[in-house]
Design an enzyme around this catalytic site. Structure first.
Site, PDB file in Angstrom:
ATOM      1  N   ASP A 152       0.863  -1.185   0.000  1.00 27.05           N
ATOM      2  CA  ASP A 152       0.000   0.000   0.000  1.00 27.05           C
ATOM      3  C   ASP A 152       0.900   1.237   0.000  1.00 27.05           C
ATOM      4  OD1 ASP A 152      -1.943  -1.938   0.333  1.00 27.05           O
ATOM      5  OD2 ASP A 152      -3.020  -0.862   1.913  1.00 27.05           O
ATOM      6  N   LYS A 190      -6.582   3.230  -3.320  1.00 20.35           N
ATOM      7  CA  LYS A 190      -6.957   3.257  -1.897  1.00 20.35           C
ATOM      8  C   LYS A 190      -7.219   4.705  -1.533  1.00 20.35           C
ATOM      9  CE  LYS A 190      -4.910   2.252   2.641  1.00 20.35           C
ATOM     10  NZ  LYS A 190      -3.833   1.549   3.369  1.00 20.35           N
ATOM     11  N   LYS A 249     -10.052   0.332  -2.400  1.00 26.35           N
ATOM     12  CA  LYS A 249      -9.979   0.115  -0.947  1.00 26.35           C
ATOM     13  C   LYS A 249     -10.374   1.408  -0.260  1.00 26.35           C
ATOM     14  CE  LYS A 249      -6.689  -0.943   2.814  1.00 26.35           C
ATOM     15  NZ  LYS A 249      -5.401  -1.589   3.167  1.00 26.35           N
TER      16      LYS A 249
END
Lengths: 229, 244
Positions: B102, B164, B202
């Site tokens: 991430d 994300k 996400k």
């Protein structure tokens, strides 16, 4: 007695924000140059370090690089990589986040080794290594232990916190000063927005103050010192 | 996903249970991972330093290890983000599908409209990740709607697997007014409208209750990043109990 000369080169400032443009970095450095008598160093986002160092070249303001900022969480070998990058791209000072996780596990040797590993790659290549114990997360007893650990290495500055909502109190500075004496410099950082508070920090033993807005404090000092005369 | 189809099994497997506190000790981290294992979340998200510890603890589990890279600032040179990625790969699980990356986008470049640099950086991370899932954190609280769309497109063009929404870091804006806000269903819908089925989404940042989570799932979120996974699942169980 307040005298302006007391505040020469006693402020560090920074433009560490995830969304600042190159243009804003340039404007910020211009402003810092206007106050260069009082500003010791300016810290930048790692990806702005090169630009910052270039803009501060031929000034007497130090370029400050940050390592594992603002929440730590990096292993020693990556901190070393950040430090190598900083040296290579013109940093004269590094502000690194102490290994707070090992500290909280009471693995104090590892905390020192983390600092020493960075020192080994920057030794002789920069003026100052400041280590941030993040006092906000520490009990008073932990502040004493952390200050002592940092002072036992060849780091040159203890920087109390890294900002982003952390608050350093005058008491924090006093506790650290009592522990380390004159063996290492103390930089108070986090929540210092007024000349009054800055003065109290100096009184408690801070050698330097880090703030995002030193300009306001310096202007306030200037007004105060005129008034005292 | 239609939220009427959600079961507990589906819900836990959408959650990346997250702990990015700076002051955790070894014992606290272990306790956190043990608890996450009990709930069998999709994965556990931590800073690079913790990847070896968590990897060891999840050895006999199908849960993933999610490493936060360039976190939370994002304004980190590409070579250092690549070094972080390489480090977590070398010190993480041997099976590539057990580790996810991430990484925070460099928003200073987005704001300076230096799109080529952003695309290049994400491509470098994707290349370094060698097939591992890469999620690009675009930090919606700091972006306009147009910038959210551009950031999503760049992530897709560079070969990332997820957009994300946020780091969840609340310090931004300090000492000025806080710029933090939670991720909303509108953010997720906007990203989804740009990336379609090419990338997953996400949702993270402010996902604290079951209703926060259901709202973003309904808007198209595939994964949830939260420090409140346990509370959210407990809330779900209570709700099911009442519905019986």
């Amino acid at each position: 007695m307040i005298s302006l000369s007391m505040f020469k080169k006693r402020f560090d400032t920074s433009l560490i924000e995830p969304n600042v443009t190159d243009k804003k970095v340039k404007e910020f450095v211009e402003k810092c140059k206007e106050y260069s008598e009082y500003i010791a160093g300016v810290a930048f986002n790692p990806s702005h370090l090169e630009l910052g160092a270039r803009l501060l070249k031929d000034t007497d303001i130090d370029t400050v690089a940050i390592v594992a900022y603002p929440i730590g969480g990096l292993p020693t070998s990556l901190k070393v990589k950040y430090a190598e990058y900083a040296v290579k791209h013109g940093a004269q000072q590094i502000d690194m986040f102490m290994d707070l996780n090992s500290f909280k596990s009471k693995n104090y040797e590892k905390v020192k080794e983390d600092i020493r590993a960075v020192l080994r790659v920057v030794n002789g290549k920069i003026k100052n290594l400041s280590v941030i114990p993040a006092a906000t997360f520490l009990t008073d007893e932990e502040k004493r232990i952390a200050a002592r650990l940092i002072a036992e290495t060849d780091a040159t500055i203890i920087k109390t916190n890294d900002g982003f909502g952390a608050i350093t109190t005058v008491e924090d500075v006093g506790i650290i000063k009592k522990e380390v004496g004159d063996s290492i410099k103390i930089m108070a950082s986090g929540g210092i927005f007024t000349a009054k508070l800055a003065l109290a920090m100096f009184d408690a033993g801070a050698d330097l103050i880090a703030t995002a807005n030193p300009f306001k404090i310096i202007d306030e000092f200037k007004r105060l010192s005129k008034w005292v005369k | 996903m239609n939220i009427s189809e959600i079961t507990e099994e589906k819900l836990v497997k959408m959650i990346d249970q997250t702990n990015l506190r700076p002051d955790l000790n070894e014992e606290e981290m272990k306790k956190f991972v043990e608890e996450a294992k009990k709930y069998n979340f999709y994965g556990v998200a931590v800073m690079p330093l913790w990847v070896p510890t968590v990897t060891k603890m999840l050895d006999n589990s199908d849960m993933k290890i999610i490493a936060a890279i360039g976190f939370p600032l994002g304004a980190i040179p590409t070579e250092l983000k690549v070094a972080e990625t390489r480090w977590v790969i070398e010190n993480g699980p041997s099976s590539p599908d057990k580790l996810e990356i991430d990484v925070v986008m460099n928003l200073t470049q987005l704001k300076s409209e230096n799109y080529a640099a952003i695309k290049n950086e994400i491509s470098e991370i994707v290349k370094t990740a060698e097939g591992r899932t890469v999620k690009v954190i675009i930090e919606v609280p700091l972006l306009t709607r147009k910038e959210i769309a551009i950031a999503s497109l760049l992530s897709a063009a560079a070969g990332a697997h997820f957009v994300k929404t946020a780091t969840g870091f609340r310090g931004w804006g300090f000492p000025g007014p806080s710029l933090w806000r939670p991720t909303t269903a509108e953010d997720v819908a906007l990203i989804k409208s740009v990336v379609g089925d090419r990338l997953k989404v996400k949702a993270s940042g402010g996902m604290e209750t079951l209703s926060d989570v259901l709202a973003v799932i309904e808007a198209g979120a595939d994964r949830i990043g939260t420090a409140y996974g346990v509370q959210i699942i407990n809330e779900y169980r209570k709700l099911k109990e009442v519905q019986k």
